[in-house]
Design a protein around this motif. Sequence first.
Motif, short mmCIF file in Angstrom:
data_model
loop_
_atom_site.label_atom_id
_atom_site.label_comp_id
_atom_site.label_asym_id
_atom_site.label_seq_id
_atom_site.Cartn_x
_atom_site.Cartn_y
_atom_site.Cartn_z
N LEU A 1 10.81 5.20 -8.18
CA LEU A 1 10.59 6.40 -8.98
C LEU A 1 9.13 7.38 -8.78
O LEU A 1 9.22 8.55 -8.50
N ARG A 2 8.29 6.57 -8.43
CA ARG A 2 6.92 7.11 -7.98
C ARG A 2 7.21 8.11 -6.73
O ARG A 2 6.79 9.28 -6.79
N GLU A 3 7.86 7.74 -5.69
CA GLU A 3 8.06 8.60 -4.71
C GLU A 3 9.06 9.89 -5.09
O GLU A 3 8.90 10.94 -4.37
N LYS A 4 10.07 9.68 -5.70
CA LYS A 4 10.84 10.86 -6.13
C LYS A 4 10.17 11.85 -6.96
O LYS A 4 10.21 12.89 -7.04
N ALA A 5 8.95 11.21 -7.67
CA ALA A 5 8.21 12.02 -8.62
C ALA A 5 7.01 12.89 -8.02
O ALA A 5 6.71 13.89 -8.39
N LEU A 6 6.58 12.28 -6.79
CA LEU A 6 5.55 12.99 -6.22
C LEU A 6 5.81 14.45 -5.93
O LEU A 6 6.70 14.79 -5.48
N GLY A 7 4.68 15.40 -5.90
CA GLY A 7 4.60 16.66 -5.43
C GLY A 7 4.36 17.61 -6.65
O GLY A 7 4.26 17.04 -7.79
N ARG A 8 4.67 18.87 -6.41
CA ARG A 8 4.52 19.92 -7.42
C ARG A 8 5.86 20.09 -8.04
O ARG A 8 6.76 20.47 -7.36
N TRP A 9 6.03 20.22 -9.44
CA TRP A 9 7.11 20.69 -10.20
C TRP A 9 6.66 21.81 -10.82
O TRP A 9 5.73 21.71 -11.63
N GLU A 10 7.71 22.88 -10.99
CA GLU A 10 7.45 23.83 -12.22
C GLU A 10 7.90 23.26 -13.44
O GLU A 10 8.70 23.01 -13.54
#
Length: 132
Positions: free
Chosen positions: A30-39
Amino acid sequence: MKKQLFFALALFFTIGISSCKKETEANKPLREKALGRWELVKTETTLAGTVPVVVNYTSADYYDFKAGEEDILERKMNGNTQYGNYVFVVGDQFNITIDGKLYSCSPTALDASKFEFTAKEGNTTTKVFLKR
C-alpha cells in the motif's frame, strides 16, 4: 557425470525462474502505491450523525506522500500548505498526523489514477478523494 550436472543445473534454473514473482501494481505494498503527489478532488466530512459537508478543490490542491525515512505528508488545501507525517501499519490501515490531529485511515479505492480513503479523528469522519 555430465548428465547429472546438466540436470542439476536445469533443475536449479527452473526453480529460480518459477519462484520469481514479477511485482505488479496489484501486489505492491500500500505504501508504494500511495507514494507521490495526488490531486485533491474533494472531501466529504461528517460529524457523528450529521449530513456530510462536501468541499470541492481545484487542481492546485494536493496530498503529497513523500518517500524517505521521515514519511512526510505535504497537503495543500485552498492555498494553505501543511506538513505532517504518515505511517502505514499492518494490513491496509495507515495513520496521518497533521495540524495537531491524528487520523486513522482506511483506503476505499487505490489504483494508478485514483486514491480514496476514509480518515477518522474523534467523532469526525472525512472521505478524501484524490486522483493523478
